[in-house]
Design a protein around this motif. Structure first.
Motif, PDB file in Angstrom:
ATOM      1  N   TRP A 219     -15.378 100.087 -68.321  1.00  0.00           N
ATOM      2  CA  TRP A 219     -14.381  99.710 -67.288  1.00  0.00           C
ATOM      3  C   TRP A 219     -13.174  99.349 -67.737  1.00  0.00           C
ATOM      4  CZ3 TRP A 219     -17.063  99.985 -62.762  1.00  0.00           C
ATOM      5  CH2 TRP A 219     -18.274  99.848 -62.491  1.00  0.00           C
ATOM      6  N   ASN A 220     -12.165 100.337 -66.982  1.00  0.00           N
ATOM      7  CA  ASN A 220     -10.710  99.873 -67.795  1.00  0.00           C
ATOM      8  C   ASN A 220     -10.521  98.354 -66.638  1.00  0.00           C
ATOM      9  OD1 ASN A 220      -9.549 101.983 -68.887  1.00  0.00           O
ATOM     10  ND2 ASN A 220     -10.290 103.212 -67.528  1.00  0.00           N
ATOM     11  N   LEU A 221      -9.388  97.268 -67.142  1.00  0.00           N
ATOM     12  CA  LEU A 221      -9.552  95.992 -66.934  1.00  0.00           C
ATOM     13  C   LEU A 221      -7.587  96.092 -66.501  1.00  0.00           C
ATOM     14  CD1 LEU A 221     -11.205  93.594 -67.811  1.00  0.00           C
ATOM     15  CD2 LEU A 221     -11.990  94.651 -66.324  1.00  0.00           C
ATOM     16  N   PHE A 222      -7.929  95.418 -65.121  1.00  0.00           N
ATOM     17  CA  PHE A 222      -5.886  95.247 -65.126  1.00  0.00           C
ATOM     18  C   PHE A 222      -5.594  93.869 -64.205  1.00  0.00           C
ATOM     19  CE2 PHE A 222      -7.217  99.364 -64.214  1.00  0.00           C
ATOM     20  CZ  PHE A 222      -5.716 100.519 -65.384  1.00  0.00           C
TER      21      PHE A 222
ATOM     22  N   VAL B  39       1.210  95.477 -62.486  1.00  0.00           N
ATOM     23  CA  VAL B  39       0.234  95.773 -62.782  1.00  0.00           C
ATOM     24  C   VAL B  39      -0.045  96.112 -64.472  1.00  0.00           C
ATOM     25  CG1 VAL B  39      -1.953  97.242 -63.242  1.00  0.00           C
ATOM     26  CG2 VAL B  39      -0.564  96.563 -60.985  1.00  0.00           C
ATOM     27  N   LEU B  40      -0.387  95.108 -65.249  1.00  0.00           N
ATOM     28  CA  LEU B  40      -0.622  94.755 -66.498  1.00  0.00           C
ATOM     29  C   LEU B  40      -1.842  95.349 -67.142  1.00  0.00           C
ATOM     30  CD1 LEU B  40       0.463  93.562 -68.861  1.00  0.00           C
ATOM     31  CD2 LEU B  40      -0.490  91.261 -68.489  1.00  0.00           C
ATOM     32  N   PRO B  41      -1.850  96.507 -67.796  1.00  0.00           N
ATOM     33  CA  PRO B  41      -3.277  96.893 -68.302  1.00  0.00           C
ATOM     34  C   PRO B  41      -3.654  95.930 -69.231  1.00  0.00           C
ATOM     35  CG  PRO B  41      -1.689  98.076 -69.470  1.00  0.00           C
ATOM     36  CD  PRO B  41      -1.552  96.650 -68.267  1.00  0.00           C
ATOM     37  N   LEU B  42      -4.912  95.450 -69.377  1.00  0.00           N
ATOM     38  CA  LEU B  42      -5.494  94.361 -69.741  1.00  0.00           C
ATOM     39  C   LEU B  42      -7.164  95.297 -70.706  1.00  0.00           C
ATOM     40  CD1 LEU B  42      -6.524  91.533 -67.943  1.00  0.00           C
ATOM     41  CD2 LEU B  42      -4.370  91.447 -68.976  1.00  0.00           C
ATOM     42  N   GLY B  43      -6.872  96.240 -70.816  1.00  0.00           N
ATOM     43  CA  GLY B  43      -8.098  96.913 -71.610  1.00  0.00           C
ATOM     44  C   GLY B  43      -9.330  97.599 -71.434  1.00  0.00           C
ATOM     45  N   LEU B  44     -10.537  97.699 -72.420  1.00  0.00           N
ATOM     46  CA  LEU B  44     -11.707  98.487 -71.855  1.00  0.00           C
ATOM     47  C   LEU B  44     -12.720  97.698 -72.649  1.00  0.00           C
ATOM     48  CD1 LEU B  44     -12.513 101.148 -71.308  1.00  0.00           C
ATOM     49  CD2 LEU B  44     -12.777 101.567 -73.469  1.00  0.00           C
ATOM     50  N   VAL B  45     -13.431  97.108 -71.130  1.00  0.00           N
ATOM     51  CA  VAL B  45     -14.518  96.107 -71.487  1.00  0.00           C
ATOM     52  C   VAL B  45     -15.282  97.166 -71.159  1.00  0.00           C
ATOM     53  CG1 VAL B  45     -13.033  94.486 -70.605  1.00  0.00           C
ATOM     54  CG2 VAL B  45     -14.374  95.331 -69.160  1.00  0.00           C
ATOM     55  N   GLY B  46     -16.893  96.576 -71.698  1.00  0.00           N
ATOM     56  CA  GLY B  46     -18.250  97.078 -71.604  1.00  0.00           C
ATOM     57  C   GLY B  46     -18.722  97.559 -72.834  1.00  0.00           C
ATOM     58  N   PRO B  47     -20.111  98.316 -73.104  1.00  0.00           N
ATOM     59  CA  PRO B  47     -20.538  98.825 -71.916  1.00  0.00           C
ATOM     60  C   PRO B  47     -20.794  97.964 -70.823  1.00  0.00           C
ATOM     61  CG  PRO B  47     -21.777  99.646 -73.627  1.00  0.00           C
ATOM     62  CD  PRO B  47     -20.469  98.538 -73.565  1.00  0.00           C
ATOM     63  N   MET B  48     -21.218  97.579 -69.492  1.00  0.00           N
ATOM     64  CA  MET B  48     -22.025  96.899 -68.380  1.00  0.00           C
ATOM     65  C   MET B  48     -22.424  98.064 -67.177  1.00  0.00           C
ATOM     66  SD  MET B  48     -19.626  93.768 -66.860  1.00  0.00           S
ATOM     67  CE  MET B  48     -19.056  93.627 -68.604  1.00  0.00           C
TER      68      MET B  48
END
Length: 169
Positions: free
Chosen positions: A70-73, A146-155
């Protein structure tokens, strides 16, 4: 008056969460660790969050039960901030006005995952916290605020809901 607490994941990889608390003035920014000491169970309502996650998952059982990245912002809004989560993989998602972010009319549609943004907020009404999740298909992730926070996961979506509830519990 209300303000929002925002769960911020440290990405990549997400190892811990913090709450960023922003009051009516951005100068009032505070960080609360996710140990839960600041939020008491009797001051937290989670029914609407659980119901909306269940509706989203019920309409998309196959695609959102898969573990994906998932991409986080972070989306600073007028008096609070929101965490925005977008699938980093391609598939179709069904959405309806029941869990849409500020819908202007009734609708049911299918959108590509590139237009599926989950908006996660922890709001305060009186002395009661209530987490809220909604879907915004017209979110613009490259807006200047909007600030991109990066990629997390997998979930998967179930794990995301459980994690959100653990963080605020």
């Amino acid at each position: 008056r209300s303000f929002t607490l925002l769960a911020i994941g440290h990405a990549p990889p997400m190892s811990s969460l913090e709450f960023a608390c922003c009051g009516p003035r951005r100068k009032n920014l505070k960080l609360l660790r996710s140990n839960g000491a600041h939020l008491l169970a009797d001051s937290l309502r989670t029914g609407q969050l659980r119901e909306r996650f269940a509706m989203i998952l019920g309409m998309n059982p196959k695609s959102l039960r898969q573990s994906i990245h998932w991409n986080l912002f972070m989306w600073p809004k007028k008096h609070h901030w929101a965490l925005v989560v977008q699938p980093a993989e391609d598939f179709l998602v069904r959405i309806v006005d029941d869990f849409a972010y500020s819908p202007s009319h009734c609708f049911s549609s299918e959108v590509p995952s590139a237009r599926f943004y989950l908006i996660l907020e922890l709001l305060l009404e009186g002395n009661v916290f209530f987490p809220l999740v909604s879907v915004k298909s017209d979110f613009i992730s490259d807006m200047p605020n909007v600030l991109p926070l990066g990629l997390v996961g997998p979930m998967n979506l179930v794990q995301m809901e459980q994690h959100a509830l653990e963080v605020i519990a």
